[in-house]
Design a protein around this motif. Sequence first.
Motif, PDB file in Angstrom:
ATOM      1  N   GLN A 100      85.204  41.134 -26.864  1.00 31.57           N
ATOM      2  CA  GLN A 100      86.380  40.454 -26.318  1.00 31.57           C
ATOM      3  C   GLN A 100      86.569  39.051 -26.896  1.00 31.57           C
ATOM      4  O   GLN A 100      87.623  38.443 -26.705  1.00 31.57           O
ATOM      5  N   LEU A 101      85.554  38.511 -27.584  1.00 31.10           N
ATOM      6  CA  LEU A 101      85.690  37.194 -28.200  1.00 31.10           C
ATOM      7  C   LEU A 101      86.626  37.285 -29.398  1.00 31.10           C
ATOM      8  O   LEU A 101      86.693  38.327 -30.059  1.00 31.10           O
ATOM      9  N   PRO A 102      87.340  36.209 -29.718  1.00 32.23           N
ATOM     10  CA  PRO A 102      88.236  36.237 -30.884  1.00 32.23           C
ATOM     11  C   PRO A 102      87.470  36.551 -32.172  1.00 32.23           C
ATOM     12  O   PRO A 102      86.477  35.901 -32.496  1.00 32.23           O
ATOM     13  N   LEU A 103      87.952  37.572 -32.882  1.00 33.65           N
ATOM     14  CA  LEU A 103      87.337  38.001 -34.130  1.00 33.65           C
ATOM     15  C   LEU A 103      87.820  37.100 -35.265  1.00 33.65           C
ATOM     16  O   LEU A 103      89.025  36.922 -35.459  1.00 33.65           O
ATOM     17  N   LEU A 104      86.882  36.527 -36.011  1.00 31.92           N
ATOM     18  CA  LEU A 104      87.222  35.649 -37.123  1.00 31.92           C
ATOM     19  C   LEU A 104      87.132  36.370 -38.463  1.00 31.92           C
ATOM     20  O   LEU A 104      87.987  36.197 -39.322  1.00 31.92           O
ATOM     21  N   GLU A 105      86.077  37.168 -38.647  1.00 28.19           N
ATOM     22  CA  GLU A 105      85.934  37.939 -39.880  1.00 28.19           C
ATOM     23  C   GLU A 105      84.811  38.958 -39.722  1.00 28.19           C
ATOM     24  O   GLU A 105      83.995  38.864 -38.817  1.00 28.19           O
ATOM     25  N   GLN A 144      73.977  44.531 -46.292  1.00 25.63           N
ATOM     26  CA  GLN A 144      72.875  45.476 -46.408  1.00 25.63           C
ATOM     27  C   GLN A 144      73.111  46.714 -45.554  1.00 25.63           C
ATOM     28  O   GLN A 144      72.239  47.157 -44.806  1.00 25.63           O
ATOM     29  N   GLY A 145      74.309  47.260 -45.634  1.00 24.74           N
ATOM     30  CA  GLY A 145      74.657  48.480 -44.921  1.00 24.74           C
ATOM     31  C   GLY A 145      74.911  48.310 -43.435  1.00 24.74           C
ATOM     32  O   GLY A 145      75.047  49.290 -42.709  1.00 24.74           O
ATOM     33  N   ARG A 146      75.003  47.090 -42.985  1.00 31.39           N
ATOM     34  CA  ARG A 146      75.221  46.812 -41.560  1.00 31.39           C
ATOM     35  C   ARG A 146      76.502  46.017 -41.397  1.00 31.39           C
ATOM     36  O   ARG A 146      76.702  45.018 -42.071  1.00 31.39           O
ATOM     37  N   ARG A 147      77.355  46.458 -40.490  1.00 33.43           N
ATOM     38  CA  ARG A 147      78.632  45.787 -40.231  1.00 33.43           C
ATOM     39  C   ARG A 147      78.392  44.612 -39.286  1.00 33.43           C
ATOM     40  O   ARG A 147      77.893  44.783 -38.167  1.00 33.43           O
ATOM     41  N   LEU A 148      78.718  43.397 -39.743  1.00 32.16           N
ATOM     42  CA  LEU A 148      78.577  42.189 -38.932  1.00 32.16           C
ATOM     43  C   LEU A 148      79.942  41.632 -38.604  1.00 32.16           C
ATOM     44  O   LEU A 148      80.892  41.796 -39.380  1.00 32.16           O
ATOM     45  N   GLU A 149      80.022  40.977 -37.453  1.00 32.97           N
ATOM     46  CA  GLU A 149      81.267  40.327 -37.033  1.00 32.97           C
ATOM     47  C   GLU A 149      80.993  38.867 -36.697  1.00 32.97           C
ATOM     48  O   GLU A 149      79.971  38.548 -36.086  1.00 32.97           O
ATOM     49  N   ARG A 150      81.900  38.027 -37.109  1.00 36.75           N
ATOM     50  CA  ARG A 150      81.859  36.605 -36.739  1.00 36.75           C
ATOM     51  C   ARG A 150      82.946  36.414 -35.685  1.00 36.75           C
ATOM     52  O   ARG A 150      84.113  36.690 -35.912  1.00 36.75           O
ATOM     53  N   ARG A 151      82.517  35.951 -34.508  1.00 34.85           N
ATOM     54  CA  ARG A 151      83.452  35.727 -33.405  1.00 34.85           C
ATOM     55  C   ARG A 151      83.264  34.321 -32.858  1.00 34.85           C
ATOM     56  O   ARG A 151      82.236  33.690 -33.074  1.00 34.85           O
ATOM     57  N   ARG A 152      84.259  33.835 -32.141  1.00 40.71           N
ATOM     58  CA  ARG A 152      84.244  32.468 -31.603  1.00 40.71           C
ATOM     59  C   ARG A 152      83.972  32.495 -30.098  1.00 40.71           C
ATOM     60  O   ARG A 152      84.675  33.129 -29.335  1.00 40.71           O
ATOM     61  N   LEU A 153      82.909  31.764 -29.711  1.00 42.82           N
ATOM     62  CA  LEU A 153      82.556  31.596 -28.307  1.00 42.82           C
ATOM     63  C   LEU A 153      82.970  30.196 -27.877  1.00 42.82           C
ATOM     64  O   LEU A 153      82.503  29.210 -28.443  1.00 42.82           O
ATOM     65  N   VAL A 154      83.854  30.111 -26.899  1.00 47.35           N
ATOM     66  CA  VAL A 154      84.274  28.820 -26.350  1.00 47.35           C
ATOM     67  C   VAL A 154      83.331  28.476 -25.215  1.00 47.35           C
ATOM     68  O   VAL A 154      83.153  29.255 -24.281  1.00 47.35           O
ATOM     69  N   ILE A 155      82.718  27.294 -25.309  1.00 46.57           N
ATOM     70  CA  ILE A 155      81.712  26.875 -24.325  1.00 46.57           C
ATOM     71  C   ILE A 155      82.344  26.156 -23.141  1.00 46.57           C
ATOM     72  O   ILE A 155      82.056  26.447 -22.002  1.00 46.57           O
ATOM     73  N   GLY A 156      83.190  25.179 -23.386  1.00 46.81           N
ATOM     74  CA  GLY A 156      83.788  24.447 -22.281  1.00 46.81           C
ATOM     75  C   GLY A 156      84.505  23.196 -22.740  1.00 46.81           C
ATOM     76  O   GLY A 156      84.386  22.778 -23.883  1.00 46.81           O
ATOM     77  N   THR A 157      85.253  22.616 -21.825  1.00 43.89           N
ATOM     78  CA  THR A 157      86.056  21.443 -22.163  1.00 43.89           C
ATOM     79  C   THR A 157      85.503  20.152 -21.591  1.00 43.89           C
ATOM     80  O   THR A 157      85.860  19.084 -22.042  1.00 43.89           O
ATOM     81  N   GLU A 158      84.646  20.225 -20.627  1.00 40.20           N
ATOM     82  CA  GLU A 158      84.165  19.020 -19.938  1.00 40.20           C
ATOM     83  C   GLU A 158      82.693  18.748 -20.228  1.00 40.20           C
ATOM     84  O   GLU A 158      81.937  18.418 -19.332  1.00 40.20           O
ATOM     85  N   LEU A 159      82.295  18.870 -21.459  1.00 38.10           N
ATOM     86  CA  LEU A 159      80.896  18.638 -21.796  1.00 38.10           C
ATOM     87  C   LEU A 159      80.655  17.157 -22.050  1.00 38.10           C
ATOM     88  O   LEU A 159      81.456  16.497 -22.703  1.00 38.10           O
ATOM     89  N   PRO A 160      79.525  16.635 -21.577  1.00 34.31           N
ATOM     90  CA  PRO A 160      79.232  15.210 -21.799  1.00 34.31           C
ATOM     91  C   PRO A 160      78.791  14.965 -23.238  1.00 34.31           C
ATOM     92  O   PRO A 160      78.289  15.861 -23.916  1.00 34.31           O
ATOM     93  N   TRP A 161      78.964  13.712 -23.676  1.00 30.85           N
ATOM     94  CA  TRP A 161      78.469  13.336 -24.995  1.00 30.85           C
ATOM     95  C   TRP A 161      76.971  13.585 -25.027  1.00 30.85           C
ATOM     96  O   TRP A 161      76.265  13.399 -24.034  1.00 30.85           O
ATOM     97  N   GLY A 162      76.470  13.970 -26.182  1.00 32.34           N
ATOM     98  CA  GLY A 162      75.037  14.128 -26.321  1.00 32.34           C
ATOM     99  C   GLY A 162      74.651  15.295 -27.197  1.00 32.34           C
ATOM    100  O   GLY A 162      75.498  15.977 -27.773  1.00 32.34           O
TER     101      GLY A 162
END
Length: 184
Positions: free
Chosen positions: A113-118, A123-141
């Motif tokens: 269900q994550l947005p598919l990027l590519e 090596q014979g294995r299908r890989l997917e790169r997807r984007r996981l959104v963590i959050g908007t209110e994360l503190p600096w650090g």
Amino acid sequence: MPVRPLDVLAEKMGILPEFRDARGNRVRTSEATQRGLLNAMGIEAGDDAQVTRSLELLEHDRWQRSLPPIQVAKADQEAAAVEIVLPADSQVLHWTLTLESGAAQSGNVDFPQLPLLETKDVQGRRLERRRLVIGTELPWGYHVLQVEPGSAQTTLVITPGHCWLPAAFERGARLWRSEEHTSE
């Protein structure tokens, strides 16, 4: 204007094509600076052939790990997000974000269900790169993101987006002066 491979390599390594100096002036990053910074990072970029080879190695490496070694996000922009590489048949992704303070946030998400990027066959294995959104209110650090499956982790750095400047400096005042000391 065509994009130069050196610019592509520099950007992939986090070197901005331009930046704003302390006075807000836009400055283009020179080729010499790009090559020097890449060299300091251990990336061969002394000539165009080395740049091409380094780009090929980076492309190979980015499909070999589930998470990048580090991800930087600005606190004053959109939500922090991380690209994740997993086998295409992966289902539930469990993530845990341990904040610099020691507090933790976690969740489960359906990988398909994550947005598919590519996608890529490696090596014979299908890989997917997807984007996981963590959050908007994360503190600096410096925070640590771990994902399962795969036991992968990365450092998630949340920055303020710009350096603090004294108000007098922003008004154009000089904050230093030279003095000459004489002895009698």
